[in-house]
Design a protein around this motif. Structure first.
Motif, PDB file in Angstrom:
ATOM      1  N   ARG A 151     -10.111   0.811  -2.393  1.00  0.00           N
ATOM      2  CA  ARG A 151     -10.232  -0.262  -1.393  1.00  0.00           C
ATOM      3  C   ARG A 151      -8.878  -0.873  -1.050  1.00  0.00           C
ATOM      4  NH1 ARG A 151     -15.899  -3.280  -2.899  1.00  0.00           N
ATOM      5  NH2 ARG A 151     -17.173  -1.535  -2.243  1.00  0.00           N
ATOM      6  N   ARG A 152      -8.040  -1.068  -2.077  1.00  0.00           N
ATOM      7  CA  ARG A 152      -6.739  -1.702  -1.875  1.00  0.00           C
ATOM      8  C   ARG A 152      -5.822  -0.848  -1.002  1.00  0.00           C
ATOM      9  NH1 ARG A 152      -1.627  -2.190  -3.489  1.00  0.00           N
ATOM     10  NH2 ARG A 152      -1.601  -0.355  -4.815  1.00  0.00           N
ATOM     11  N   THR A 153      -5.822   0.470  -1.234  1.00  0.00           N
ATOM     12  CA  THR A 153      -4.901   1.344  -0.503  1.00  0.00           C
ATOM     13  C   THR A 153      -5.525   1.995   0.722  1.00  0.00           C
ATOM     14  OG1 THR A 153      -5.470   3.272  -1.846  1.00  0.00           O
ATOM     15  CG2 THR A 153      -3.606   1.910  -2.600  1.00  0.00           C
ATOM     16  N   GLY A 154      -6.855   1.986   0.804  1.00  0.00           N
ATOM     17  CA  GLY A 154      -7.524   2.676   1.903  1.00  0.00           C
ATOM     18  C   GLY A 154      -7.636   4.173   1.670  1.00  0.00           C
ATOM     19  N   ARG A 199       0.855  -1.192   0.000  1.00  0.00           N
ATOM     20  CA  ARG A 199       0.000   0.000   0.000  1.00  0.00           C
ATOM     21  C   ARG A 199       0.889   1.239   0.000  1.00  0.00           C
ATOM     22  NH1 ARG A 199      -4.808   0.173   3.868  1.00  0.00           N
ATOM     23  NH2 ARG A 199      -3.224   1.130   5.124  1.00  0.00           N
ATOM     24  N   ARG A 200       1.023   1.822  -1.183  1.00  0.00           N
ATOM     25  CA  ARG A 200       1.801   3.053  -1.301  1.00  0.00           C
ATOM     26  C   ARG A 200       0.929   4.094  -1.998  1.00  0.00           C
ATOM     27  NH1 ARG A 200       7.902   1.943  -2.935  1.00  0.00           N
ATOM     28  NH2 ARG A 200       7.071   1.701  -5.036  1.00  0.00           N
ATOM     29  N   ALA A 201       1.007   5.313  -1.491  1.00  0.00           N
ATOM     30  CA  ALA A 201       0.165   6.389  -2.006  1.00  0.00           C
ATOM     31  C   ALA A 201       0.980   7.308  -2.917  1.00  0.00           C
ATOM     32  CB  ALA A 201      -0.412   7.192  -0.860  1.00  0.00           C
ATOM     33  N   HIS A 202       0.404   7.624  -4.047  1.00  0.00           N
ATOM     34  CA  HIS A 202       0.945   8.656  -4.927  1.00  0.00           C
ATOM     35  C   HIS A 202       0.125   9.906  -4.637  1.00  0.00           C
ATOM     36  CE1 HIS A 202       3.253   5.938  -7.628  1.00  0.00           C
ATOM     37  NE2 HIS A 202       2.382   5.063  -7.136  1.00  0.00           N
ATOM     38  N   LEU A 203       0.778  10.998  -4.310  1.00  0.00           N
ATOM     39  CA  LEU A 203      -0.002  12.199  -4.014  1.00  0.00           C
ATOM     40  C   LEU A 203      -0.772  12.664  -5.235  1.00  0.00           C
ATOM     41  CD1 LEU A 203       1.765  14.621  -1.561  1.00  0.00           C
ATOM     42  CD2 LEU A 203      -0.219  13.159  -1.256  1.00  0.00           C
ATOM     43  N   GLY A 204      -0.137  12.642  -6.377  1.00  0.00           N
ATOM     44  CA  GLY A 204      -0.840  13.003  -7.606  1.00  0.00           C
ATOM     45  C   GLY A 204      -1.427  11.754  -8.233  1.00  0.00           C
ATOM     46  N   HIS A 205      -1.392  11.711  -9.551  1.00  0.00           N
ATOM     47  CA  HIS A 205      -1.886  10.538 -10.271  1.00  0.00           C
ATOM     48  C   HIS A 205      -0.911   9.373 -10.121  1.00  0.00           C
ATOM     49  CE1 HIS A 205      -3.809  13.935 -12.392  1.00  0.00           C
ATOM     50  NE2 HIS A 205      -4.825  13.101 -12.473  1.00  0.00           N
ATOM     51  N   THR A 206      -1.445   8.173 -10.049  1.00  0.00           N
ATOM     52  CA  THR A 206      -0.588   6.994 -10.088  1.00  0.00           C
ATOM     53  C   THR A 206      -0.107   6.823 -11.531  1.00  0.00           C
ATOM     54  OG1 THR A 206      -2.329   5.439 -10.670  1.00  0.00           O
ATOM     55  CG2 THR A 206      -1.985   5.879  -8.299  1.00  0.00           C
ATOM     56  N   PRO A 207       0.960   6.078 -11.761  1.00  0.00           N
ATOM     57  CA  PRO A 207       1.411   5.854 -13.142  1.00  0.00           C
ATOM     58  C   PRO A 207       0.328   5.228 -14.026  1.00  0.00           C
ATOM     59  CG  PRO A 207       3.150   5.279 -11.616  1.00  0.00           C
ATOM     60  CD  PRO A 207       1.926   5.562 -10.785  1.00  0.00           C
ATOM     61  N   LEU A 208      -0.381   4.226 -13.518  1.00  0.00           N
ATOM     62  CA  LEU A 208      -1.446   3.607 -14.312  1.00  0.00           C
ATOM     63  C   LEU A 208      -2.612   4.583 -14.504  1.00  0.00           C
ATOM     64  CD1 LEU A 208      -1.421  -0.006 -12.833  1.00  0.00           C
ATOM     65  CD2 LEU A 208      -0.607   0.727 -15.087  1.00  0.00           C
ATOM     66  N   GLY A 209      -2.913   5.362 -13.495  1.00  0.00           N
ATOM     67  CA  GLY A 209      -3.949   6.385 -13.618  1.00  0.00           C
ATOM     68  C   GLY A 209      -3.568   7.432 -14.662  1.00  0.00           C
ATOM     69  N   ALA A 210      -2.313   7.801 -14.693  1.00  0.00           N
ATOM     70  CA  ALA A 210      -1.842   8.775 -15.688  1.00  0.00           C
ATOM     71  C   ALA A 210      -1.988   8.224 -17.104  1.00  0.00           C
ATOM     72  CB  ALA A 210      -0.389   9.142 -15.402  1.00  0.00           C
ATOM     73  N   LEU A 211      -1.699   6.937 -17.274  1.00  0.00           N
ATOM     74  CA  LEU A 211      -1.885   6.329 -18.596  1.00  0.00           C
ATOM     75  C   LEU A 211      -3.355   6.389 -19.013  1.00  0.00           C
ATOM     76  CD1 LEU A 211       0.466   3.208 -18.491  1.00  0.00           C
ATOM     77  CD2 LEU A 211       0.808   5.357 -19.745  1.00  0.00           C
ATOM     78  N   MET A 212      -4.255   6.167 -18.066  1.00  0.00           N
ATOM     79  CA  MET A 212      -5.683   6.240 -18.374  1.00  0.00           C
ATOM     80  C   MET A 212      -6.079   7.665 -18.756  1.00  0.00           C
ATOM     81  SD  MET A 212      -8.566   4.880 -18.922  1.00  0.00           S
ATOM     82  CE  MET A 212      -8.591   3.225 -18.256  1.00  0.00           C
ATOM     83  N   VAL A 254       0.530   3.966   5.390  1.00  0.00           N
ATOM     84  CA  VAL A 254       0.636   3.875   3.928  1.00  0.00           C
ATOM     85  C   VAL A 254       1.842   4.732   3.519  1.00  0.00           C
ATOM     86  CG1 VAL A 254      -0.472   4.417   1.723  1.00  0.00           C
ATOM     87  CG2 VAL A 254      -1.820   3.476   3.597  1.00  0.00           C
ATOM     88  N   GLU A 255       2.786   4.107   2.836  1.00  0.00           N
ATOM     89  CA  GLU A 255       3.975   4.828   2.380  1.00  0.00           C
ATOM     90  C   GLU A 255       3.577   5.872   1.346  1.00  0.00           C
ATOM     91  OE1 GLU A 255       8.206   4.033   0.077  1.00  0.00           O
ATOM     92  OE2 GLU A 255       6.969   2.325   0.659  1.00  0.00           O
ATOM     93  N   LEU A 256       4.094   7.081   1.520  1.00  0.00           N
ATOM     94  CA  LEU A 256       3.752   8.177   0.632  1.00  0.00           C
ATOM     95  C   LEU A 256       4.875   8.375  -0.391  1.00  0.00           C
ATOM     96  CD1 LEU A 256       1.647  10.374   0.158  1.00  0.00           C
ATOM     97  CD2 LEU A 256       2.953  11.838   1.700  1.00  0.00           C
ATOM     98  N   LEU A 257       4.502   8.310  -1.669  1.00  0.00           N
ATOM     99  CA  LEU A 257       5.441   8.545  -2.751  1.00  0.00           C
ATOM    100  C   LEU A 257       5.195   9.938  -3.309  1.00  0.00           C
ATOM    101  CD1 LEU A 257       5.034   5.144  -4.629  1.00  0.00           C
ATOM    102  CD2 LEU A 257       6.818   5.782  -3.027  1.00  0.00           C
ATOM    103  N   ASP A 258       6.190  10.778  -3.212  1.00  0.00           N
ATOM    104  CA  ASP A 258       6.066  12.138  -3.727  1.00  0.00           C
ATOM    105  C   ASP A 258       7.456  12.627  -4.091  1.00  0.00           C
ATOM    106  OD1 ASP A 258       4.949  14.568  -4.450  1.00  0.00           O
ATOM    107  OD2 ASP A 258       5.113  15.378  -2.407  1.00  0.00           O
ATOM    108  N   HIS A 259       7.595  13.079  -5.320  1.00  0.00           N
ATOM    109  CA  HIS A 259       8.912  13.536  -5.739  1.00  0.00           C
ATOM    110  C   HIS A 259       9.045  15.051  -5.649  1.00  0.00           C
ATOM    111  CE1 HIS A 259       6.401  13.228  -9.375  1.00  0.00           C
ATOM    112  NE2 HIS A 259       7.019  14.324  -9.751  1.00  0.00           N
TER     113      HIS A 259
END
Length: 181
Positions: free
Chosen positions: A154-157, A85-98, A175-180
């Protein structure tokens, strides 16, 4: 639970306006009526504004913030497989592709829709068929997008739909936060 400001008002207004107009044009309005065309033009204008906003808007709205690399996509797929369970603050990579898929598809729908109004392409079968095929592709993509938002929430909460309403992404403790940034 910690709230992070993520989606600006323009981005949220764009999203929900696009949802409304696309649904209206694809599922409600008769394609033969003039209003269908005008709603299509409104969708095209919205997409154009989103492209401009993707270049000059706040950091999370910018394309440069979320264009995924193959590594980032593979990493997210790995997270899903390992149930990390890792959170992307913005769009996730798969979400960005969508998002890229939907924006490009909507542009193609607008172009083929407009072509059908010109003397050169009015009544040309392949233009009509391409337009209808692109609409079907967009409908399938939207269904996949909604399913992915529900599943990933549901997966990440993390309630991703709520974040698109309020502008704040709720990230649970642990939940680990991924933010660059």
């Amino acid at each position: 639970m910690r709230l992070y400001p993520v989606w600006d008002p323009f981005l949220r207004l764009f999203h929900w306006s696009l949802v409304t107009l696309f649904t209206l044009d694809a599922l409600v309005l008769d394609p033969e009526i003039r209003l269908h065309r005008w709603v299509g033009y409104a969708v095209a204008v919205l997409v154009g504004l989103r492209i401009v906003w993707g270049l000059i808007g706040p950091v999370r709205a910018r394309f440069a913030d979320f264009l995924p690399t193959p590594f980032a996509v593979a990493e997210q797929i790995g997270d899903i497989r390992a149930n990390r369970r890792r959170a992307h603050l913005g769009h996730t990579p798969l979400g960005a592709l969508m998002i890229l898929n939907l924006l490009l598809t909507l542009i193609a729908i607008a172009v083929t829709g407009y072509l059908q109004t010109t003397l050169a392409y009015w009544g040309v079968a392949w233009v009509t068929e391409l337009h209808e095929g692109l609409v079907t592709w967009a409908e399938l993509s939207v269904a996949a997008h909604i399913a992915a938002v529900i599943w990933e929430s549901r997966r990440t909460g993390i309630n991703l739909a709520r974040a698109m309403v309020t502008g704040e992404k709720p990230v649970p403790e642990g939940v680990e936060l991924l933010d660059h940034h």
